[in-house]
Write a protein that holds these residues in place. Structure first.
Motif, PDB file in Angstrom:
ATOM      1  N   THR A 125      -6.162  13.155   7.877  1.00  0.00           N
ATOM      2  CA  THR A 125      -6.458  12.067   8.818  1.00  0.00           C
ATOM      3  C   THR A 125      -6.082  12.423  10.241  1.00  0.00           C
ATOM      4  O   THR A 125      -4.931  12.790  10.501  1.00  0.00           O
ATOM      5  CB  THR A 125      -5.668  10.799   8.402  1.00  0.00           C
ATOM      6  OG1 THR A 125      -6.134  10.389   7.131  1.00  0.00           O
ATOM      7  CG2 THR A 125      -5.850   9.662   9.374  1.00  0.00           C
ATOM      8  N   TYR A 149     -10.483   5.805   0.236  1.00  0.00           N
ATOM      9  CA  TYR A 149     -10.580   4.904   1.388  1.00  0.00           C
ATOM     10  C   TYR A 149     -10.535   3.430   0.962  1.00  0.00           C
ATOM     11  O   TYR A 149     -10.136   2.570   1.741  1.00  0.00           O
ATOM     12  CB  TYR A 149     -11.839   5.199   2.219  1.00  0.00           C
ATOM     13  CG  TYR A 149     -11.767   4.555   3.592  1.00  0.00           C
ATOM     14  CD1 TYR A 149     -10.942   5.083   4.585  1.00  0.00           C
ATOM     15  CD2 TYR A 149     -12.467   3.388   3.884  1.00  0.00           C
ATOM     16  CE1 TYR A 149     -10.831   4.478   5.826  1.00  0.00           C
ATOM     17  CE2 TYR A 149     -12.365   2.772   5.124  1.00  0.00           C
ATOM     18  CZ  TYR A 149     -11.542   3.328   6.099  1.00  0.00           C
ATOM     19  OH  TYR A 149     -11.430   2.727   7.322  1.00  0.00           O
ATOM     20  N   GLU A 150     -10.916   3.163  -0.298  1.00  0.00           N
ATOM     21  CA  GLU A 150     -10.857   1.773  -0.771  1.00  0.00           C
ATOM     22  C   GLU A 150      -9.424   1.244  -0.707  1.00  0.00           C
ATOM     23  O   GLU A 150      -9.184   0.104  -0.343  1.00  0.00           O
ATOM     24  CB  GLU A 150     -11.375   1.683  -2.215  1.00  0.00           C
ATOM     25  CG  GLU A 150     -12.877   1.820  -2.282  1.00  0.00           C
ATOM     26  CD  GLU A 150     -13.380   2.031  -3.708  1.00  0.00           C
ATOM     27  OE1 GLU A 150     -12.617   1.755  -4.666  1.00  0.00           O
ATOM     28  OE2 GLU A 150     -14.529   2.484  -3.839  1.00  0.00           O
ATOM     29  N   GLY A 153      -8.119   2.355   3.392  1.00  0.00           N
ATOM     30  CA  GLY A 153      -8.838   1.720   4.513  1.00  0.00           C
ATOM     31  C   GLY A 153      -8.151   0.450   5.019  1.00  0.00           C
ATOM     32  O   GLY A 153      -7.828   0.356   6.213  1.00  0.00           O
ATOM     33  N   GLU A 157      -6.611  -0.046   8.635  1.00  0.00           N
ATOM     34  CA  GLU A 157      -7.185  -1.076   9.509  1.00  0.00           C
ATOM     35  C   GLU A 157      -6.098  -2.013  10.033  1.00  0.00           C
ATOM     36  O   GLU A 157      -6.185  -2.509  11.158  1.00  0.00           O
ATOM     37  CB  GLU A 157      -8.253  -1.886   8.756  1.00  0.00           C
ATOM     38  CG  GLU A 157      -9.602  -1.171   8.773  1.00  0.00           C
ATOM     39  CD  GLU A 157     -10.540  -1.630   7.650  1.00  0.00           C
ATOM     40  OE1 GLU A 157     -10.456  -2.813   7.249  1.00  0.00           O
ATOM     41  OE2 GLU A 157     -11.335  -0.791   7.191  1.00  0.00           O
ATOM     42  N   VAL A 170     -10.867   2.506  13.263  1.00  0.00           N
ATOM     43  CA  VAL A 170     -10.741   3.405  12.117  1.00  0.00           C
ATOM     44  C   VAL A 170     -12.026   3.286  11.306  1.00  0.00           C
ATOM     45  O   VAL A 170     -12.633   2.212  11.245  1.00  0.00           O
ATOM     46  CB  VAL A 170      -9.500   3.055  11.259  1.00  0.00           C
ATOM     47  CG1 VAL A 170      -9.489   1.621  10.802  1.00  0.00           C
ATOM     48  CG2 VAL A 170      -9.368   3.989  10.070  1.00  0.00           C
ATOM     49  N   THR A 171     -12.446   4.391  10.729  1.00  0.00           N
ATOM     50  CA  THR A 171     -13.593   4.389   9.835  1.00  0.00           C
ATOM     51  C   THR A 171     -13.434   5.562   8.883  1.00  0.00           C
ATOM     52  O   THR A 171     -12.717   6.522   9.205  1.00  0.00           O
ATOM     53  CB  THR A 171     -14.924   4.525  10.629  1.00  0.00           C
ATOM     54  OG1 THR A 171     -16.021   4.250   9.762  1.00  0.00           O
ATOM     55  CG2 THR A 171     -15.110   5.914  11.215  1.00  0.00           C
ATOM     56  N   HIS A 172     -14.083   5.491   7.726  1.00  0.00           N
ATOM     57  CA  HIS A 172     -14.079   6.673   6.858  1.00  0.00           C
ATOM     58  C   HIS A 172     -15.053   7.675   7.472  1.00  0.00           C
ATOM     59  O   HIS A 172     -16.268   7.497   7.423  1.00  0.00           O
ATOM     60  CB  HIS A 172     -14.493   6.300   5.433  1.00  0.00           C
ATOM     61  CG  HIS A 172     -14.458   7.464   4.510  1.00  0.00           C
ATOM     62  ND1 HIS A 172     -15.532   7.873   3.769  1.00  0.00           N
ATOM     63  CD2 HIS A 172     -13.459   8.349   4.245  1.00  0.00           C
ATOM     64  CE1 HIS A 172     -15.195   8.961   3.071  1.00  0.00           C
ATOM     65  NE2 HIS A 172     -13.945   9.251   3.349  1.00  0.00           N
TER      66      HIS A 172
END
Ligand code: 6PG
Length: 480
Positions: A125, A149-150, A153, A157, A170-172
């Protein structure tokens, strides 16, 4: 097991990230550091925070609810591998190990592949925003599996910076090393941005004779317009600073040799591998190298240069520099996004350019109003052939080009080095040229190595019999 997230490595970045996590509703943060005094210090300095201190990896693992999720915040390199191995020994399949350092994305790809075999998720990351960002909201660029990410994330966030529209930065980014790749390019762009600002400062200072404090005012004004950004803002602060000891502007007391930790150089190395001309970033990296070549610089001191002549109209020149800075910045970002596109294609990542611009709008070092414009450009046309061809940027380049040329002429005439300004203009001119002298280069290659060439008027591959009668023959392309 009461913590939903853990942090390993409690130096400044790690402590600040842990504090940020603990300050968000719903998070309980397990904290661990190799030498225990940092853990003690952090926990005792923040009694209000939801920390669960651990003093061994076993305790750390036991304090985390499953799937265990831990962010490693240690110096990139060997230290990261040592911590990963310790965590692998106490974690179970389904758990998530996050590396939040500035790792080289090639290492991240390797680590992810190795760790995936154990059933544990590894997520490289990128985290940008320095110490303050880690504490109050960084821009976060996670790679790794969609599955990880589930879980991760929502936690990321909760701590990421918020853009003006309220969305989390933030984003995958993509699988395996995509996050660290994009963070690397972020840093490359950061180098270019900083170098362009530094060149603008040098041009104004040497061209108009204004003092650093006066130039600080110029940057403050620029910060109100389309150049508005964190780096312009802090530039004004640095230029305004007076050294307490000498009472000189601090910028005149700081040794003019720029350091680098390597991410800018990686960006350029990868761009070379990918065949993407990131000239703005490359000039920025090389400018730091040149600045640090102390021996050569002092040996070269006597080299002749032009006699300096101040510009006639300081205000007009400053406006030219502003426009040249904006134009060069557009080029540097366009090149950086080209590298992201090429890297995504090479490594098989589904990176959404608009999403990258979106998460760079706040929290990170290159945060700027400009990134909102980039996000909008990609939203309107996701497959733009180049960012600089988006209508808004194209119009700005076209209207800035006269000023840009005047500045580069002035720089060359006065002997003020402006490598990023000049090379960005050369890139613009190269890109828009109908014909490039690459045709001549192909002719030269064919002459000395029979490397062959293609023609503009018919398909096929050709070679001229340079050492024979100089007639042209159709050829298979050479392999050497
Ligand atoms: C960030 C920064 C950070 C980087 C420093 C130092 O996004 O917060 O990019 O990650 O380490 O800017 O970089 P250099 O020492 O190479 O200038």
């Amino acid at each position: 097991a009461s913590a939903n997230i853990g942090v390993v490595g409690l130096a400044v970045m790690g402590s600040n990230l842990a504090r940020n996590l603990a300050s968000r509703e719903g998070n309980t943060v397990a904290v661990f550091n190799r030498s225990r005094y940092r853990t003690d210090e952090l926990v005792s300095a923040h009694p209000e925070a939801q920390f669960v201190p651990a003093f061994s990896y076993e305790e750390f693992a036991a304090s985390l609810s499953t799937p265990r999720t831990a962010i490693i915040m240690v110096q990139a390199g060997k230290g990261t591998d040592a911590v990963i191995d310790e965590l692998l020994a106490v974690f179970e399949p389904g758990d998530i190990i996050v590396d939040g350092g500035n790792a080289n994305f090639h290492d991240t790809i390797e680590r992810e592949a190795r760790i995936r075999e154990t059933g544990i998720h590894f997520v490289g990351t990128g985290i940008s925003g320095g110490e303050e960002g880690a504490l109050n909201g960084p821009s976060i660029m996670p790679g790794g599996s969609v599955r990880s990410y589930e879980t991760l994330g929502p936690i990321l966030e909760s701590i990421a910076a918020r853009a003006e529209d309220g969305t989390a930065c933030v984003t995958h980014v993509g699988t395996d090393g995509a996050g660290h790749f994009v963070k690397m390019v972020h840093n490359g762009i950061e180098y270019a941005d900083m170098q362009l600002i530094a060149e603008a400062y040098a041009l104004i200072r040497r061209g108009t004779g204004k003092t650093p404090a006066e130039i600080a005012e110029v940057f403050s004004v620029w910060n109100q317009g389309e150049l508005s950004s964190y780096l312009i803002e802090i530039t004004a602060e640095v230029l305004r600073q007076v050294d307490a000891e000498t009472e000189l502007p601090l910028v005149d007391v700081i040794l003019d040799q720029a350091g680098a930790k390597g991410t800018g150089a990686w960006t350029v190395q990868n761009a070379l591998d990918l065949g993407v001309p990131v000239t703005g970033i490359a000039e920025a990296v090389f400018a730091r190298s040149l600045s640090s070549a102390a021996g050569q610089r002092s040996a070269a001191k006597g080299l002749a240069g032009p006699s300096a002549v101040a510009v006639d109209d300081a205000d007009a020149f400053i406006e030219d520099v502003r426009q040249a800075l904006f134009a060069s910045k557009i080029v540097a970002y366009s090149q950086g996004f080209d590298e992201i596109v090429a890297g995504a294609a090479k490594y098989g990542w589904d990176v959404k350019k608009g999403e990258i611009a979106r998460i760079w709008r706040a929290g990170c070092i290159i945060r700027a109003q400009f990134l909102d414009t980039i996000a909008k450009a990609y939203a309107a046309e996701p497959e733009l052939p180049a960012l600089l061809l988006a209508p808004y940027f194209r119009e700005h380049l076209e209207s800035a080009q006269d000023a840009w040329r005047r500045v580069v002429i002035q720089a060359a005439g006065q002997g003020i080095p402006a490598p990023a300004f000049s090379s960005s203009l050369a890139y613009y001119d190269g890109l828009r040229s109908d014909r490039l002298p690459a045709a001549l280069v192909q002719g030269q290659r064919d002459f000395f190595g029979a490397h062959t060439y293609k023609r503009v008027d018919k398909p096929g591959t050709f070679h001229t019999l340079w050492s024979g009668d100089r007639t042209e023959v159709a050829q298979e392309p050479s392999t050497h």
